[in-house]
Design a protein around this motif. Structure first.
Motif, PDB file in Angstrom:
ATOM      1  N   LYS A   1       0.815  -1.233   0.000  1.00  0.00           N
ATOM      2  CA  LYS A   1       0.000   0.000   0.000  1.00  0.00           C
ATOM      3  C   LYS A   1       0.844   1.277   0.000  1.00  0.00           C
ATOM      4  N   GLU A   2       1.832   1.333   0.884  1.00  0.00           N
ATOM      5  CA  GLU A   2       2.606   2.578   1.009  1.00  0.00           C
ATOM      6  C   GLU A   2       3.265   2.959  -0.313  1.00  0.00           C
ATOM      7  N   GLN A   3       3.925   1.961  -0.919  1.00  0.00           N
ATOM      8  CA  GLN A   3       4.624   2.189  -2.187  1.00  0.00           C
ATOM      9  C   GLN A   3       3.652   2.599  -3.290  1.00  0.00           C
ATOM     10  N   VAL A   4       2.540   1.868  -3.355  1.00  0.00           N
ATOM     11  CA  VAL A   4       1.574   2.117  -4.430  1.00  0.00           C
ATOM     12  C   VAL A   4       0.932   3.484  -4.252  1.00  0.00           C
ATOM     13  N   ASP A   5       0.532   3.801  -3.037  1.00  0.00           N
ATOM     14  CA  ASP A   5      -0.121   5.089  -2.795  1.00  0.00           C
ATOM     15  C   ASP A   5       0.810   6.236  -3.183  1.00  0.00           C
ATOM     16  N   ALA A   6       2.073   6.107  -2.816  1.00  0.00           N
ATOM     17  CA  ALA A   6       3.042   7.169  -3.131  1.00  0.00           C
ATOM     18  C   ALA A   6       3.215   7.303  -4.642  1.00  0.00           C
ATOM     19  N   ALA A   7       3.293   6.152  -5.328  1.00  0.00           N
ATOM     20  CA  ALA A   7       3.503   6.188  -6.784  1.00  0.00           C
ATOM     21  C   ALA A   7       2.300   6.805  -7.496  1.00  0.00           C
ATOM     22  N   VAL A   8       1.114   6.468  -7.015  1.00  0.00           N
ATOM     23  CA  VAL A   8      -0.096   7.023  -7.640  1.00  0.00           C
ATOM     24  C   VAL A   8      -0.161   8.530  -7.397  1.00  0.00           C
ATOM     25  N   LEU A   9       0.157   8.944  -6.160  1.00  0.00           N
ATOM     26  CA  LEU A   9       0.162  10.385  -5.864  1.00  0.00           C
ATOM     27  C   LEU A   9       1.170  11.128  -6.733  1.00  0.00           C
ATOM     28  N   ASP A  10       2.321  10.499  -6.960  1.00  0.00           N
ATOM     29  CA  ASP A  10       3.328  11.108  -7.837  1.00  0.00           C
ATOM     30  C   ASP A  10       2.753  11.381  -9.219  1.00  0.00           C
ATOM     31  N   VAL A  11       2.021  10.411  -9.729  1.00  0.00           N
ATOM     32  CA  VAL A  11       1.432  10.599 -11.059  1.00  0.00           C
ATOM     33  C   VAL A  11       0.419  11.741 -11.021  1.00  0.00           C
TER      34      VAL A  11
ATOM     35  N   ASP B   1      -2.732   3.682 -19.105  1.00  0.00           N
ATOM     36  CA  ASP B   1      -2.680   4.912 -18.290  1.00  0.00           C
ATOM     37  C   ASP B   1      -1.390   4.964 -17.484  1.00  0.00           C
ATOM     38  N   THR B   2      -0.896   6.180 -17.267  1.00  0.00           N
ATOM     39  CA  THR B   2       0.318   6.350 -16.460  1.00  0.00           C
ATOM     40  C   THR B   2       0.125   5.801 -15.037  1.00  0.00           C
ATOM     41  N   VAL B   3      -1.050   6.038 -14.474  1.00  0.00           N
ATOM     42  CA  VAL B   3      -1.311   5.538 -13.109  1.00  0.00           C
ATOM     43  C   VAL B   3      -1.132   4.019 -13.060  1.00  0.00           C
ATOM     44  N   GLN B   4      -1.667   3.341 -14.053  1.00  0.00           N
ATOM     45  CA  GLN B   4      -1.557   1.876 -14.075  1.00  0.00           C
ATOM     46  C   GLN B   4      -0.099   1.442 -14.261  1.00  0.00           C
ATOM     47  N   ALA B   5       0.620   2.165 -15.108  1.00  0.00           N
ATOM     48  CA  ALA B   5       2.030   1.823 -15.322  1.00  0.00           C
ATOM     49  C   ALA B   5       2.823   1.988 -14.030  1.00  0.00           C
ATOM     50  N   ALA B   6       2.519   3.046 -13.278  1.00  0.00           N
ATOM     51  CA  ALA B   6       3.227   3.292 -12.015  1.00  0.00           C
ATOM     52  C   ALA B   6       2.984   2.147 -11.032  1.00  0.00           C
TER      53      ALA B   6
ATOM     54  N   GLN C   1       6.943   4.499 -20.120  1.00  0.00           N
ATOM     55  CA  GLN C   1       8.189   4.086 -20.807  1.00  0.00           C
ATOM     56  C   GLN C   1       9.060   3.216 -19.900  1.00  0.00           C
ATOM     57  N   GLU C   2       9.078   3.564 -18.606  1.00  0.00           N
ATOM     58  CA  GLU C   2       9.872   2.758 -17.664  1.00  0.00           C
ATOM     59  C   GLU C   2       9.341   1.327 -17.599  1.00  0.00           C
ATOM     60  N   LEU C   3       8.027   1.220 -17.558  1.00  0.00           N
ATOM     61  CA  LEU C   3       7.434  -0.110 -17.493  1.00  0.00           C
ATOM     62  C   LEU C   3       7.764  -0.907 -18.757  1.00  0.00           C
TER      63      LEU C   3
ATOM     64  N   LEU D   1       2.110  -0.948 -11.907  1.00  0.00           N
ATOM     65  CA  LEU D   1       2.723  -2.161 -12.467  1.00  0.00           C
ATOM     66  C   LEU D   1       4.238  -2.189 -12.260  1.00  0.00           C
ATOM     67  N   LEU D   2       4.867  -1.017 -12.272  1.00  0.00           N
ATOM     68  CA  LEU D   2       6.320  -0.963 -12.033  1.00  0.00           C
ATOM     69  C   LEU D   2       6.650  -1.573 -10.677  1.00  0.00           C
ATOM     70  N   ILE D   3       5.807  -1.283  -9.699  1.00  0.00           N
ATOM     71  CA  ILE D   3       6.017  -1.830  -8.349  1.00  0.00           C
ATOM     72  C   ILE D   3       5.722  -3.329  -8.341  1.00  0.00           C
ATOM     73  N   LYS D   4       4.618  -3.698  -8.967  1.00  0.00           N
ATOM     74  CA  LYS D   4       4.199  -5.102  -8.908  1.00  0.00           C
ATOM     75  C   LYS D   4       5.082  -6.025  -9.746  1.00  0.00           C
ATOM     76  N   LEU D   5       5.667  -5.487 -10.827  1.00  0.00           N
ATOM     77  CA  LEU D   5       6.558  -6.324 -11.646  1.00  0.00           C
ATOM     78  C   LEU D   5       7.761  -6.798 -10.825  1.00  0.00           C
ATOM     79  N   LYS D   6       8.247  -5.925  -9.938  1.00  0.00           N
ATOM     80  CA  LYS D   6       9.380  -6.316  -9.091  1.00  0.00           C
ATOM     81  C   LYS D   6       9.005  -7.449  -8.138  1.00  0.00           C
ATOM     82  N   LYS D   7       7.712  -7.601  -7.889  1.00  0.00           N
ATOM     83  CA  LYS D   7       7.238  -8.641  -6.972  1.00  0.00           C
ATOM     84  C   LYS D   7       6.750  -9.882  -7.705  1.00  0.00           C
ATOM     85  N   LEU D   8       6.749  -9.837  -9.025  1.00  0.00           N
ATOM     86  CA  LEU D   8       6.094 -10.909  -9.778  1.00  0.00           C
ATOM     87  C   LEU D   8       6.661 -12.291  -9.442  1.00  0.00           C
ATOM     88  N   ASP D   9       7.980 -12.397  -9.352  1.00  0.00           N
ATOM     89  CA  ASP D   9       8.555 -13.717  -9.058  1.00  0.00           C
ATOM     90  C   ASP D   9       8.131 -14.216  -7.671  1.00  0.00           C
ATOM     91  N   ASP D  10       8.030 -13.303  -6.715  1.00  0.00           N
ATOM     92  CA  ASP D  10       7.534 -13.689  -5.381  1.00  0.00           C
ATOM     93  C   ASP D  10       6.064 -14.103  -5.448  1.00  0.00           C
TER      94      ASP D  10
END
Ligand SMILES: *Cc1c(COP(=O)(O)O)cnc(C)c1O
Length: 382
Positions: free
Chosen positions: A17-27, A238-243, A40-42, A245-254
């Motif tokens: 939650k913390e990471q996602v909320d911050a990333a969404v607010l950034d967008v 959407d940029t919000v979704q990409a932001a 583009q990062e995603l 996904l950037l967090i969740k992609l790092k967790k995908l293997d877990d």
């Protein structure tokens, strides 16, 4: 015990939650809602995760498939070989583009398209094969690519259910599913293994020319703004979704590891049951368990038992699902495409027998214990 859900999106969100909320607010603060930097990062992160040269984000998995077929310049009447035992999106876009869906059988063990059935279905009009890595298990890609090469066909992988899965070739090398065919397509629908918090999708290819074509089709057929070369569509992530996904992609293997752990628990609980076949794991595929799907057999009226189990579990507050209750070739949608002319015994056989149990990254042992004991309790009374 927490209530059992088919997919527990809330619990997974709370863990990040913390990471996602911050990333969404950034967008929101950046106000770059469309094509912001996270998009583009995603794309770059997905390319390196999958080991593929180009990633083209788009609005959803269905669009990904449609854009793939448009970019390959498939023409009305061209034949596209697909399984009937799949989610409707795979086959729907074929019909939408007025191509001809040619439904073929799946391997009853892997639930994925059967290479021998592909061979039999090829005609001079065949242009493409669409293997689906159903439930998170890879289709037999080595064989499929061989057939495609022999007959000069495109391969469009529907990787919506298997992102992160590895396909291992007979020489021991491996590739990620979605990075093997001419084009790979995926979905970021919230319940997928890599899901965003709305709709999203992506297209993958190693072909530079095709990548340009895919980008152009997804962007109103233009390379230069306001100069439209081909009829395209409008499909963006959407940029919000990409932001997110950037967090969740790092967790995908877990996430995949958590799914596999739950699957192992199920496997052990159902091992050796005379009427249950647990999901097969072919040596060439790891299984990322988008779904954990049992095949029931050996009952006099197996569909009735399967439907009964589904209903009884619901009474016990345990969700379960039939993926999918009607195969594509029997859908009214395809009546005018000759869907009913296809005789797919294995597909029909599976349709009567499959049932998917709760599968997500937050399943606890207590929940798994409860689910498995209730499944066994019901089946042992039949
Ligand atoms: C989910 C899914 C799609 C479509 O994805 P959307 O993002 O919902 O459009 C396509 N094919 C398969 C196999 C899927 O499971």
């Amino acid at each position: 015990m927490r209530p059992i859900q088919m997919v527990d999106l809330k619990q997974q969100y709370l863990a990040i939650k913390e990471q996602v909320d911050a990333a969404v607010l950034d967008v929101l603060n950046s106000s770059a809602f469309i094509n912001g930097k996270p998009v583009q990062e995603l794309a770059a992160d997905l390319s390196s995760y999958l080991g593929v040269k180009h990633t083209i984000p788009c609005a959803n998995g269905t669009d990904a498939l449609q854009i793939a077929m448009m970019a390959l310049n498939l023409q009305p009447g061209d034949e596209v070989i697909t399984p009937s035992f799949t989610y409707i999106a795979t086959t729907e876009v074929v019909a939408l583009l007025r191509l001809k869906p040619v439904f073929v059988e799946v391997d009853p063990k892997t639930f994925c398209i059967d290479p021998a059935a592909i061979r039999k279905a090829i005609t001079p009009k065949t242009k493409a094969i669409v293997p689906v890595h159903l439930y998170g298990h890879a289709a037999n890609m080595e064989e499929i690519m061989k057939i495609a090469q022999e007959h000069n066909l495109y391969v469009i992988e529907d990787n919506a259910q298997a992102i992160g899965a590895d396909y291992t070739y007979s020489d021991g090398t491996s590739k990620k599913t979605g990075a093997i065919g001419t084009i790979g397509c995926t979905s970021f629908f919230p319940s997928k293994n890599l899901g965003c918090y709305g709709d999203g999708g992506a297209i993958f290819t190693n072909d530079d020319v095709l990548a340009d074509q895919l980008r152009m089709v997804a962007n109103h057929g233009q390379k230069v703004r306001y100069y439209h070369e081909v009829v395209g569509c409008n499909s963006r992530l959407d940029t919000v979704q990409a932001a997110i996904l950037l967090i969740k992609l790092k967790k995908l293997d877990d996430y995949i590891a958590a799914r596999r752990k739950a699957a192992d628990y199920y496997d052990a609980a159902f091992a050796n049951h005379p009427h249950i076949t647990v999901p097969y794991r072919a040596p060439y595929s790891n299984h990322v368990f988008h779904q954990y799907t049992l095949t029931l057999d050996g009952y006099k009226n197996v569909a009735e038992v399967r439907n009964g189990l589904n209903a009884w579990l619901a009474e016990q507050h345990i969700p379960s699902m039939i993926y999918y209750p009607v195969p594509a070739h029997r859908q009214n949608m395809f009546a005018s495409f000759g869907g009913n002319d296809f005789k797919l015994e294995i597909t029909d056989w599976l349709t009567d027998r499959v049932i998917s149990l709760p599968m997500h990254t937050e399943l606890e042992e207590e929940q798994l214990q409860h689910i498995t004991s209730k499944v066994l309790e019901y089946l042992n009374k039949q």
